[in-house]
Design a protein around this motif. Sequence first.
Motif: not given
Length: 252
Positions: A61-67
């Motif tokens: 996954v990409r580190w940096g959450l996008i709601p």
Amino acid sequence: MCGRFTLITTPGAVEDVFSVIDLDPFPERYNIAPTQPVLVVVSAPSREPGSNLPDRQAVLVRWGLIPSWAKNPADMPLMINARAETVGEKAAFKTALRHRRVLVPTTGFYEWRREGKTRQPFFIRPKGGGLIAFAGLMESFSEPGGSEIDTAAILTTSANTALADIHDRMPVVIRREDFARWLDCLTQEPRDVVDLLRPVQPDFFEAIPVSDRVNKVANLGPDLIERVEDPVVAPQPKPKKKNEDQDQLRLF
């Protein structure tokens, strides 16, 4: 907080510790940074009765959450961490806390102690070595073009007494015996796992002063975790002059 971490291990070790199978080969990673792909462990989709397949999967996954509800990620802050004390109240995280809790395999993380105008980096690793897991949250974001991206954040809590002089925050560590409970979003609601969101005991980690080469994302080698012999020393407070306290009181 947690702004850089490591995964210095083999796919086989991750499979053993986290009960996953068929991991693709990956290199040792000494300087994992925000927006980069990170490995997380999730609960697998429900299996057929009697299936011998594992109940967990490892995904990138990409580190940096996008709601999921974000209109334009560029307009949002980079959410690499979520504060454990308030995560259940924040719109960006509360749905993931209920439905998409994950484990983030790691072998240690970096933190910086501010010392005057400089910052001394430390590599913080388990004293016993080996793999551990940070508590994480995952969200899927659908881009306007139709593609979907999985993103994640690492939960942080107040630093324990051993690390507090370096930084006031640290990642939440999920112990191996608690993996199943943290990942179980079907029967374990957020209130059932809140007890896991606490600082790990003071003797769990050791902090090693390292060079400032870790500051640069492009630096990736094992030299990043080598101890430096002459780390920056925190400045000592100046001794008070005679009658200094009385002089200060005259300002009020």
